[in-house]
Design a protein around this motif. Structure first.
Motif, PDB file in Angstrom:
ATOM      1  N   ASP A 276       8.783   2.147   3.321  1.00 55.15           N
ATOM      2  CA  ASP A 276       7.772   2.278   2.616  1.00 55.15           C
ATOM      3  C   ASP A 276       7.937   1.930   1.027  1.00 55.15           C
ATOM      4  O   ASP A 276       6.932   1.475   0.408  1.00 55.15           O
ATOM      5  CB  ASP A 276       7.178   3.702   2.590  1.00 55.15           C
ATOM      6  N   GLN A 279       8.091  -1.610   0.533  1.00 58.05           N
ATOM      7  CA  GLN A 279       6.661  -2.031   0.610  1.00 58.05           C
ATOM      8  C   GLN A 279       5.774  -1.944  -0.638  1.00 58.05           C
ATOM      9  O   GLN A 279       4.948  -2.964  -1.057  1.00 58.05           O
ATOM     10  CB  GLN A 279       5.816  -1.533   1.882  1.00 58.05           C
ATOM     11  N   ARG A 280       5.867  -0.680  -1.157  1.00 58.63           N
ATOM     12  CA  ARG A 280       5.119  -0.306  -2.531  1.00 58.63           C
ATOM     13  C   ARG A 280       5.530  -1.209  -3.837  1.00 58.63           C
ATOM     14  O   ARG A 280       4.827  -1.772  -4.349  1.00 58.63           O
ATOM     15  CB  ARG A 280       5.307   1.123  -2.804  1.00 58.63           C
ATOM     16  N   ARG A 282       6.725  -4.292  -3.541  1.00 59.57           N
ATOM     17  CA  ARG A 282       6.471  -5.638  -3.297  1.00 59.57           C
ATOM     18  C   ARG A 282       4.698  -5.574  -3.627  1.00 59.57           C
ATOM     19  O   ARG A 282       4.703  -6.834  -4.226  1.00 59.57           O
ATOM     20  CB  ARG A 282       6.561  -5.957  -1.806  1.00 59.57           C
ATOM     21  N   TRP A 283       4.204  -4.676  -3.542  1.00 57.70           N
ATOM     22  CA  TRP A 283       2.794  -4.632  -3.697  1.00 57.70           C
ATOM     23  C   TRP A 283       2.491  -4.681  -5.500  1.00 57.70           C
ATOM     24  O   TRP A 283       1.661  -5.192  -5.817  1.00 57.70           O
ATOM     25  CB  TRP A 283       2.137  -3.594  -3.201  1.00 57.70           C
TER      26      TRP A 283
END
Length: 289
Positions: A276, A279-280, A282-283
């Motif tokens: 998670d 993923q954050r 990368r965002w």
């Protein structure tokens, strides 16, 4: 029996009575053959027969045929004509059927006798060629007649019937032996024909061999059921385990990974939190860009 060609009546016999009564006297000679004659006896009768057979033998000799050699066995029961090598009886002339016997004074090698054939009742003249024993053979047949006649008087005629019965039995035995040899010959011919035709023997089962591949192995068929074989220790092998078609596992026994179907509950918490966080980040990076 009549002995012709001026035979001396005071001629002494050459053999003992026991030799002709209990055994036989053998002689070797050449057989010119036999021919039918019109009368059972007579000097002129046998002379005509000798001339006829000599002429026939001369023709056969010019064609390359040799005069056959035979063995004569003389006894009080008759004169047997045999093959000297195989001892097969060619003619069995019973003594009571011989009506005339003579040796030729003009040809010291020739002697003859006339015998009535038991089947056709014809009188046949047998002609032989013996270089040294023609006269002796004629005397031996005469002695056999003399002994047989004495035995006939002693037995009151019963011995003649006995000899007839023995002769009939010998003839029957010879016929059966000939028939047996013919049957053996026919059987051999049938066996050769069966071998040529490749016909299997009676009672045999012909099985078609199973086709194999180039490695001499039976081709694999997916529909052929697998039959468990007997184990080397004598115990039957364990039954094969079958898995349900809906359960699929990888080489290590785990379920295969599918990134498209896995959810958040598919990973442990620590790994899930790291995923998670990544993923954050990368965002955020994509946002600042």
């Amino acid at each position: 029996m009549n002995r012709a060609f001026n035979r001396k009546k005071d001629k002494s016999w050459m053999h003992t009575p026991e030799a002709l009564a209990k055994h036989y006297i053998p002689y070797n000679a050449k057989f010119l053959g036999n021919t039918e004659v019109e009368a059972p006896k007579g000097t002129e009768v046998v002379k005509d027969a000798v001339r006829k057979l000599k002429f026939q033998r001369h023709i056969k000799k010019s064609e390359g045929q040799k005069t056959p050699k035979v063995e004569l066995q003389i006894s009080i029961y008759g004169v047997k004509i045999l093959d000297p090598k195989t001892k097969d009886v060619q003619h069995n002339c019973q003594l009571h059927r011989i009506s005339f016997c003579a040796d030729d004074k003009t040809d010291k090698r020739i002697f003859t006798f006339i015998c009535k054939d038991s089947e056709s009742n014809k009188h046949l003249c047998y002609v032989f060629d013996s270089e040294k024993c023609a006269e002796e053979i004629t005397l031996t047949i005469g002695q056999a007649f003399d002994l047989a006649y004495k035995k006939f008087l002693e037995s009151g005629g019963k011995d003649v019937e006995t000899r007839k019965q023995i002769g009939s039995l010998q003839k029957r035995i010879q016929e059966l032996e000939t028939e047996n040899s013919e049957l053996k010959k026919q059987l051999q011919e049938l066996e050769e024909q069966l071998m040529i035709a490749n016909v299997p023997p009676v009672g045999s089962i012909s099985m078609k061999p199973q086709s194999t591949d180039i490695f001499d192995m039976v081709p694999f068929s997916p529909v052929t059921p697998l039959v468990p074989t007997q184990a080397s220790n004598g115990c039957p092998p364990p039954p094969p385990t079958t898995l349900p078609p809906d359960i699929r596992k990888d080489l290590f026994g785990a379920e295969p990974f599918d990134p498209f179907t896995c959810g958040s509950a598919d990973f442990p918490p620590d790994i899930q939190s790291k995923l998670d966080e990544m993923q954050r980040q990368r965002w955020r990076g994509s946002k600042w860009d």
